[in-house]
Design an enzyme around this catalytic site. Structure first.
Site, PDB file in Angstrom:
ATOM      1  N   ASP A  49       0.850  -1.199   0.000  1.00 45.86           N
ATOM      2  CA  ASP A  49       0.000   0.000   0.000  1.00 45.86           C
ATOM      3  C   ASP A  49       0.880   1.241   0.000  1.00 45.86           C
ATOM      4  O   ASP A  49       1.508   1.579   1.008  1.00 45.86           O
ATOM      5  CB  ASP A  49      -0.894   0.001   1.249  1.00 45.86           C
ATOM      6  N   TYR A 107       3.469   9.416  -0.241  1.00 44.50           N
ATOM      7  CA  TYR A 107       4.477   8.725   0.576  1.00 44.50           C
ATOM      8  C   TYR A 107       5.892   8.862  -0.003  1.00 44.50           C
ATOM      9  O   TYR A 107       6.867   8.545   0.683  1.00 44.50           O
ATOM     10  CB  TYR A 107       4.163   7.234   0.748  1.00 44.50           C
ATOM     11  N   LYS A 129      -2.562   6.087  -4.425  1.00 48.16           N
ATOM     12  CA  LYS A 129      -3.636   7.043  -4.119  1.00 48.16           C
ATOM     13  C   LYS A 129      -3.325   8.408  -4.714  1.00 48.16           C
ATOM     14  O   LYS A 129      -2.153   8.791  -4.801  1.00 48.16           O
ATOM     15  CB  LYS A 129      -3.779   7.213  -2.586  1.00 48.16           C
ATOM     16  N   HIS A 133      -7.325   9.845  -1.906  1.00 52.20           N
ATOM     17  CA  HIS A 133      -6.680   9.765  -0.592  1.00 52.20           C
ATOM     18  C   HIS A 133      -7.542  10.427   0.494  1.00 52.20           C
ATOM     19  O   HIS A 133      -7.671   9.894   1.596  1.00 52.20           O
ATOM     20  CB  HIS A 133      -5.287  10.421  -0.674  1.00 52.20           C
TER      21      HIS A 133
HETATM   22  N1  LIG Z   1      -5.359   6.476   3.539  1.00 50.88           N
HETATM   23  C1  LIG Z   1      -4.793   7.166   4.491  1.00 50.88           C
HETATM   24  O1  LIG Z   1      -5.090   8.352   4.705  1.00 50.88           O
HETATM   25  C2  LIG Z   1      -3.766   6.523   5.361  1.00 50.88           C
HETATM   26  C3  LIG Z   1      -3.318   7.183   6.523  1.00 50.88           C
HETATM   27  C4  LIG Z   1      -2.357   6.555   7.323  1.00 50.88           C
HETATM   28  C5  LIG Z   1      -1.875   5.311   6.945  1.00 50.88           C
HETATM   29  N2  LIG Z   1      -2.297   4.698   5.787  1.00 50.88           N
HETATM   30  C6  LIG Z   1      -1.771   3.378   5.359  1.00 50.88           C
HETATM   31  O2  LIG Z   1      -1.884   2.474   6.459  1.00 50.88           O
HETATM   32  C7  LIG Z   1      -0.592   1.950   6.765  1.00 50.88           C
HETATM   33  C8  LIG Z   1      -0.477   1.652   8.245  1.00 50.88           C
HETATM   34  O3  LIG Z   1      -0.754   2.800   9.026  1.00 50.88           O
HETATM   35  P1  LIG Z   1       0.343   3.548   9.906  1.00 50.88           P
HETATM   36  O4  LIG Z   1       1.660   3.349   9.294  1.00 50.88           O
HETATM   37  O5  LIG Z   1      -0.139   4.940  10.092  1.00 50.88           O
HETATM   38  O6  LIG Z   1       0.221   2.875  11.338  1.00 50.88           O
HETATM   39  P2  LIG Z   1       0.242   1.386  11.954  1.00 50.88           P
HETATM   40  O7  LIG Z   1       0.496   0.374  10.917  1.00 50.88           O
HETATM   41  O8  LIG Z   1      -0.975   1.275  12.811  1.00 50.88           O
HETATM   42  O9  LIG Z   1       1.465   1.486  12.957  1.00 50.88           O
HETATM   43  C9  LIG Z   1       2.785   1.672  12.530  1.00 50.88           C
HETATM   44  C10 LIG Z   1       3.622   1.936  13.762  1.00 50.88           C
HETATM   45  O10 LIG Z   1       3.563   0.815  14.637  1.00 50.88           O
HETATM   46  C11 LIG Z   1       4.867   0.274  14.826  1.00 50.88           C
HETATM   47  N3  LIG Z   1       4.731  -1.190  14.710  1.00 50.88           N
HETATM   48  C12 LIG Z   1       4.440  -1.908  13.607  1.00 50.88           C
HETATM   49  N4  LIG Z   1       4.393  -3.214  13.889  1.00 50.88           N
HETATM   50  C13 LIG Z   1       4.661  -3.333  15.195  1.00 50.88           C
HETATM   51  C14 LIG Z   1       4.758  -4.443  16.069  1.00 50.88           C
HETATM   52  N5  LIG Z   1       4.571  -5.681  15.623  1.00 50.88           N
HETATM   53  N6  LIG Z   1       5.037  -4.208  17.370  1.00 50.88           N
HETATM   54  C15 LIG Z   1       5.230  -2.939  17.834  1.00 50.88           C
HETATM   55  N7  LIG Z   1       5.151  -1.852  17.057  1.00 50.88           N
HETATM   56  C16 LIG Z   1       4.870  -2.048  15.736  1.00 50.88           C
HETATM   57  C17 LIG Z   1       5.725   0.843  13.728  1.00 50.88           C
HETATM   58  O11 LIG Z   1       7.031   1.076  14.183  1.00 50.88           O
HETATM   59  P3  LIG Z   1       8.346   0.490  13.417  1.00 50.88           P
HETATM   60  O12 LIG Z   1       8.291   0.937  12.002  1.00 50.88           O
HETATM   61  O13 LIG Z   1       9.468   1.103  14.202  1.00 50.88           O
HETATM   62  O14 LIG Z   1       8.258  -1.014  13.585  1.00 50.88           O
HETATM   63  C18 LIG Z   1       5.062   2.188  13.448  1.00 50.88           C
HETATM   64  O15 LIG Z   1       5.529   3.163  14.345  1.00 50.88           O
HETATM   65  C19 LIG Z   1       0.363   3.055   6.276  1.00 50.88           C
HETATM   66  O16 LIG Z   1       1.689   2.611   6.169  1.00 50.88           O
HETATM   67  C20 LIG Z   1      -0.294   3.429   4.980  1.00 50.88           C
HETATM   68  O17 LIG Z   1       0.016   2.467   3.987  1.00 50.88           O
HETATM   69  C21 LIG Z   1      -3.241   5.298   5.003  1.00 50.88           C
END
Ligand SMILES: NC(=O)c1ccc[n+]([C@@H]2O[C@H](COP(=O)([O-])OP(=O)(O)OC[C@H]3O[C@@H](n4cnc5c(N)ncnc54)[C@H](OP(=O)(O)O)[C@@H]3O)[C@@H](O)[C@H]2O)c1
Length: 277
Positions: free
Chosen positions: A50, A55, A80, A113
């Site tokens: 994704d 990004y 997106k 997005h």
């Molecule tokens: N459409 C939108 O507006 C939108 C907005 C936000 C995100 N997204 C998408 O959703 C994806 C995920 O969301 P996100 O990146 O915001 O947050 P997330 O996946 O909920 O959390 C990521 C965070 O959690 C940590 N983490 C990941 N796996 C872990 C584990 N097993 N144990 C402990 N900590 C862990 C990561 O740190 P480390 O990297 O240090 O492991 C990072 O700081 C994004 O990458 C993006 O592709 C879309």
């Protein structure tokens, strides 16, 4: 390289395509690491990446797709259109630019997005997505950060429903009403920030639940998403956590576990409310 894990199941979309239920999210994956981490994810068994114009790593994701020892048709790539490009012509241009950076013949899923209601351009943006889908340049189209009323508007004005609604969703913000709205219309709900950016993992009740299952809090939360039927795209820059996050298909939560997680609902968002833009 460590042993690959079993693949996540693929869920059918309303347009006949299928999507791997668990993917790798690339928001805040630095450009210099994105190709390597995407290839690591694919080697572990991830089949869904994704990304987004915003990004800054579409080029590296495309590189990984071309270098991966996996046929293109097994991989599912999402990108997106960023909010500054909402509008019909600007979205068509943004799509061309994303495809140029990705270097792919066809994209699997393209999303609006953010709706940005204040500019009132999201219906025109949606018309542009319908056009690139009809031209065969993207297989499936959807949106992110839409409330039910935004979805009703694009469907009302174009007759075309999104197949995916990607929204912030985690134990603090389970989005039950929106999930039911989506399900009733054949729209798949995809959870962004499925771990609430890692912040929900410190909840003491989740830590206890993880100990009960001999799993990590992240695995318990991702398992909860999977059992709800959500598509999930956790992000991590660590290879160990990539493995941990995909390894959620070998255990199950029970009724009591679900009640513990339900009690965490607070309505807290890590991002903006889509109506406030
Ligand atoms: N459409 C939108 O507006 C939108 C907005 C936000 C995100 N997204 C998408 O959703 C994806 C995920 O969301 P996100 O990146 O915001 O947050 P997330 O996946 O909920 O959390 C990521 C965070 O959690 C940590 N983490 C990941 N796996 C872990 C584990 N097993 N144990 C402990 N900590 C862990 C990561 O740190 P480390 O990297 O240090 O492991 C990072 O700081 C994004 O990458 C993006 O592709 C879309």
């Amino acid at each position: 390289m460590s042993q690959p894990l079993p693949l996540a199941p693929r869920l059918p979309l309303a347009d006949g395509a299928t999507i791997p239920q668990l993917g790798y999210g690339l928001y805040k994956v630095p450009t210099r690491d994105a190709a390597r981490l995407s290839l690591d994810a694919i080697a572990l068994g991830y089949r869904h990446l994704d990304t987004a114009a915003f990004y800054g790593n579409e080029r590296e994701v495309g590189e990984a797709v071309r270098a991966a020892p996996v046929p293109r048709e097994e991989l599912f790539i999402t990108s997106k259109v960023w909010k500054d490009d909402n509008g019909y012509d600007s979205t068509l241009r943004a799509f061309d630019a994303s495809m140029e950076r990705l270097g792919l013949e066809q994209l699997d899923l393209f999303l609006i997005h953010w709706p940005v209601p204040s500019t009132d351009l999201y219906v025109d943006t949606w018309r542009a997505l319908i056009r690139v889908r009809d031209e065969g340049r993207v297989r499936s189209i959807g949106e992110a950060n839409f409330h039910a009323h935004h979805i009703e508007r694009i469907v009302g004005e174009t007759g075309v429903a999104p197949v995916v609604n990607q929204v912030e969703l985690h134990p603090w913000l389970p989005q039950q009403e929106l999930r039911e709205f989506d399900a009733a219309r054949g729209i798949r709900t995809e959870a962004w920030s499925p771990l609430a950016r890692g912040r929900v993992l410190h909840e003491p009740s989740l830590v206890r639940l993880a100990a009960k299952h001999g799993r990590s809090p992240a695995q318990v939360v991702l398992r909860w998403h999977i059992e709800l039927g959500n598509i999930v795209i956790p992000k991590t820059s660590s290879l160990d956590r990539q493995r941990e996050n995909l390894d959620v298909f070998g255990f199950a939560l029970d009724h009591d576990d679900r009640a513990v997680i339900a009690a965490l609902e607070s309505g807290a968002r890590t991002g903006r409310d889509p109506d406030d833009d």
